[in-house]
Design an enzyme around this catalytic site. Structure first.
Site, PDB file in Angstrom:
ATOM      1  N   CYS A  31       0.890  -1.027   0.025  1.00  0.00           N
ATOM      2  CA  CYS A  31      -0.051   0.042  -0.146  1.00  0.00           C
ATOM      3  C   CYS A  31       0.616   1.163  -0.014  1.00  0.00           C
ATOM      4  CB  CYS A  31      -0.833   0.121   1.150  1.00  0.00           C
ATOM      5  SG  CYS A  31      -2.080  -1.410   1.380  1.00  0.00           S
ATOM      6  N   GLY A  82      -0.041  -2.272   6.102  1.00  0.00           N
ATOM      7  CA  GLY A  82       0.492  -3.120   7.236  1.00  0.00           C
ATOM      8  C   GLY A  82      -0.739  -4.140   7.321  1.00  0.00           C
ATOM      9  N   GLU A 117      15.681 -23.017 -11.078  1.00  0.00           N
ATOM     10  CA  GLU A 117      15.183 -21.747 -11.078  1.00  0.00           C
ATOM     11  C   GLU A 117      16.382 -20.750 -11.263  1.00  0.00           C
ATOM     12  OE1 GLU A 117      12.657 -19.930 -10.872  1.00  0.00           O
ATOM     13  OE2 GLU A 117      13.081 -18.109 -10.072  1.00  0.00           O
ATOM     14  N   GLU A 158      16.557 -15.546 -18.434  1.00  0.00           N
ATOM     15  CA  GLU A 158      15.617 -14.466 -18.702  1.00  0.00           C
ATOM     16  C   GLU A 158      15.837 -12.962 -18.705  1.00  0.00           C
ATOM     17  OE1 GLU A 158      11.755 -14.611 -16.402  1.00  0.00           O
ATOM     18  OE2 GLU A 158      12.830 -15.139 -14.471  1.00  0.00           O
TER      19      GLU A 158
HETATM   20  C1  AGP Z   1       9.506 -15.957 -13.562  1.00  0.00           C
HETATM   21  O1  AGP Z   1      10.417 -14.745 -13.207  1.00  0.00           O
HETATM   22  C2  AGP Z   1       8.715 -15.528 -14.705  1.00  0.00           C
HETATM   23  N1  AGP Z   1       8.314 -14.187 -14.421  1.00  0.00           N
HETATM   24  C3  AGP Z   1       7.686 -16.437 -14.868  1.00  0.00           C
HETATM   25  O2  AGP Z   1       8.414 -17.944 -15.313  1.00  0.00           O
HETATM   26  C4  AGP Z   1       6.441 -16.606 -13.980  1.00  0.00           C
HETATM   27  O3  AGP Z   1       7.000 -17.461 -12.786  1.00  0.00           O
HETATM   28  C5  AGP Z   1       5.396 -17.667 -14.730  1.00  0.00           C
HETATM   29  O4  AGP Z   1       4.912 -17.088 -15.780  1.00  0.00           O
HETATM   30  C6  AGP Z   1       4.272 -17.804 -13.569  1.00  0.00           C
HETATM   31  O5  AGP Z   1       3.484 -16.565 -13.079  1.00  0.00           O
HETATM   32  P1  AGP Z   1       2.446 -16.395 -12.128  1.00  0.00           P
HETATM   33  O6  AGP Z   1       3.224 -17.163 -10.828  1.00  0.00           O
HETATM   34  O7  AGP Z   1       2.085 -15.254 -11.843  1.00  0.00           O
HETATM   35  O8  AGP Z   1       1.565 -17.663 -12.443  1.00  0.00           O
END
Ligand code: AGP
Length: 613
Positions: free
Chosen positions: A2, A106, A486, A493
């Site tokens: 917020c 909060g 990950e 990316e």
């Molecule tokens: C992750 O860094 C990406 N932005 C992408 O993989 C993302 O996690 C995926 O599109 C899922 O999005 P969500 O968690 O909003 O469902």
């Protein structure tokens, strides 16, 4: 998160409030509102959606002179935590009399008991928010001294707050206070601005005062009087803002991604807060909406998600099987409905989604509902489609995640799944002592992450050595295998380096053919079960000329000697180690992408929420 703006001075309060809210839009929100003082009354305008909608509504509802006459007001952009983003739930909220208005950032944890107490005294509530309860509590305590009433009310609050309060009975002042949610006061010439962060202030002044936890201040156009909740004066220095307005939107960070990486200790505290039970050695996830008895009927947990959320589910799979003696699996959400899954009433399907709007994950939810499964959501956005269509679940409370690359959502997803595993485990073979021990391990996560973040500069120095590579391999075992996936996703990316994550044992089944002199391999060799095997895999890679960057446990000299470069992670529970480890990889990816001059927050071809199949 917020956003709060309060103004008192000689300019038009509505205009200053709207422009201040616009400076806070980057924080992410879903409704907005403002309250101004005019001729001895409080006037409120609120609207779901964007600040522009609020501005349009106020200009439609209010006479033009109101935009000129009023010089005191408070305003708010709401990131929904309790109750969906509607006009009635938007802040400001009023007390029973309508003479006191409050905006709040909060979470008030004991709002239900406070609301019950107020209702018993004849108070009427219109919203689903915790904030409205605080407004009524202040009004109930008011006996002619607003400062005293706010002190009394806050002394009964459990949870976090950053607030601004005005009263029609005491014009010419704003009362503001903080505990856990930042408040900064801008000291101008004949005007004072109260805000949740400096970006709403910098257009007026660079002279600011940062409140500390449990500070409460009486603010007028030319004076700031700060005290503690016992009304003892406290001295807070006036400092000079060190960045310009553009940088202020990111809290002084160069990118939202770096800001959100650094927010993780706080976002994890918000995700964990009030959800660990140290009496039973369990967790309290009331949003799951079911009893231990019903959970005992569950025979399998199926996680569905995409991208980073899918990787979080892979960690959850390890945690559930390790602690709950339950079969767990992860299914790629896009595949789920097309594979005609064998799903039934004894299956708990957990839809993981930061945005709560990912089309593939939503489709999986609908398929699981169709098959009669027990479905829940693990979302960050309150009132999102997936959150609504699962009907039950656990919100991350991570705050808005602006950068396309997901960071704090992932770590909060994993933290919540560890608490789910604890809850499911304690309903089965997990003893109270084991539960207590794991609950303490979860409680330590924010501090572990803070230690890694403090190493950001040394990680940046290492990152510079890998910024010119075009390929990279991430390897890990056990719960660190999804972390390797990950880490590879983060790097690819935002830096556009071709990075792949593999189970450490998998490399020799083909991918090792790609290794050549100098190929970087990021090895997750934390001191947890499987480390020695991973060190063996590291030697296989080194024998082919690879350059090894090792993530190792602090003080593990055996592992360090096997590496060319090292990032140290504090020792912790194997499942917990996934979180500080991924933070190191987030920072590595960020610093490599930054060194390559990439557009980090909005990478090419990517969207923050993939709402198409
Ligand atoms: C992750 O860094 C990406 N932005 C992408 O993989 C993302 O996690 C995926 O599109 C899922 O999005 P969500 O968690 O909003 O469902």
């Amino acid at each position: 998160m917020c956003g709060i703006v309060g103004y008192i001075g000689k300019a038009s309060a509505p205009s200053v409030l709207i422009s201040g809210l616009r400076r806070l839009e980057y924080r992410g929100y879903d409704s907005a509102g403002m309250a101004i003082l005019e001729d001895g009354s409080i006037v409120v305008s609120k609207a779901p959606g964007k600040v522009s909608a609020l501005n349009d509504k106020a200009h439609a509802d209010w006479p033009a002179e109101r935009f000129v006459k009023s010089s005191t007001g408070i305003a708010h952009t709401r990131w929904a935590t309790h109750g969906p983003p509607t006009e009635v739930n938007a802040h400001p909220h009023l007390d029973e009399s309508g003479d006191i208005a409050l905006v709040h950032n909060g979470i008030i944890e004991n709002y239900r008991s406070l609301r019950t107490r107020m209702e018993a005294k004849g108070h009427h509530f219109y919203s689903e928010t915790d904030t409205e309860v605080l407004a009524h509590l202040i009004g109930d305590r008011y006996q002619g001294d607003l400062f005293q009433a706010v002190c009394d009310a806050l002394s009964q609050v459990e949870g976090t707050f950053g607030i601004a309060v005005i009263s029609a009975k005491e014009p010419g002042k704003i009362i503001t206070a903080r505990r856990g949610s930042p408040i900064v006061i801008g000291v101008g010439e004949g005007e004072t601005i109260v805000a949740s962060d400096a970006s709403a202030i910098i257009a007026h002044t660079r002279q600011v005062i940062y409140l500390e936890d449990n500070d409460i201040a009486v603010v007028t156009a030319d004076h700031v009087d700060i005290r503690d909740l016992h009304q003892i004066p406290v001295a807070r220095e006036v400092s000079e803002l060190g960045f310009d307005a553009a940088a202020a939107e990111k809290g002084g960070f160069a990118h939202f991604m770096l800001k959100e990486i650094h927010e993780q200790p706080d976002s994890l505290r918000n995700a964990i807060r009030g959800r660990l039970d140290f009496n039973l050695g369990s967790s309290v996830l009331s949003g799951m909406g079911t009893s231990q008895r019903d959970l005992a009927e569950i025979q399998r947990v199926v996680f569905v998600g995409c991208g980073t959320s899918l990787h979080a589910g892979l960690v959850g799979e390890y945690a559930i099987e390790d602690m709950a003696d339950l079969h767990a699996e992860v299914q790629q959400a896009a595949e789920f409905r097309y594979r005609n899954p064998i799903i039934g009433s004894r299956d708990l399907v957990v839809a993981i989604s930061q945005s709560g709007e990912t089309a593939d994950t939503l489709a999986a939810v609908r398929e699981a509902n169709q098959k009669g499964a027990f479905v829940m959501g693990l979302c960050n956005v309150v009132g999102s489609t997936i959150a609504r269509e699962t009907g039950r679940g656990v919100y991350l409370h991570a705050g808005p995640e602006i950068s396309v690359a997901s960071t704090k959502a992932f770590t909060c997803q994993v933290a919540v799944m560890l608490m789910m595993a604890l809850k499911l485990g304690r309903g089965r073979r997990f003893s109270r002592d084991e539960g207590m021990k794991f609950a303490r391990a979860i409680e330590s996560i924010p501090e572990l992450v803070q230690k890694v973040i403090e190493r950001s500069d040394s990680i940046a120095a290492i990152a510079a050595k890998y910024a010119n590579d075009e390929h990279a391999f991430f390897i890990g075992r056990g719960p660190l295998y999804p972390v390797a996936l990950e880490g590879a996703l983060k790097l690819k990316e935002i830096s556009y380096i071709h990075a792949e994550g593999y189970h450490a044992a998998e490399l020799k089944h083909g991918p090792i053919a790609l290794l050549q002199e100098g190929t970087p391999v990021i090895a997750l060799a934390n001191d947890i079960p499987g480390k020695d095997k991973t060190l063996g895999n590291v030697e296989e890679c080194r024998a082919r000329g690879a350059r090894i960057l090792g993530i190792v446990t602090e003080g593990d000299h055996e592992a360090m000697e096997a590496m060319d470069d090292v990032i140290e992670i504090p020792a912790c529970h194997p499942l917990v180690s996934t979180i500080p480890t991924v933070v190191a990889l987030q920072l590595l990816a960020y610093h490599i992408a930054n060194a390559r001059g990439c557009e980090i927050d909005q990478p090419r071809n990517l969207a923050k929420s993939v709402t198409v199949e």
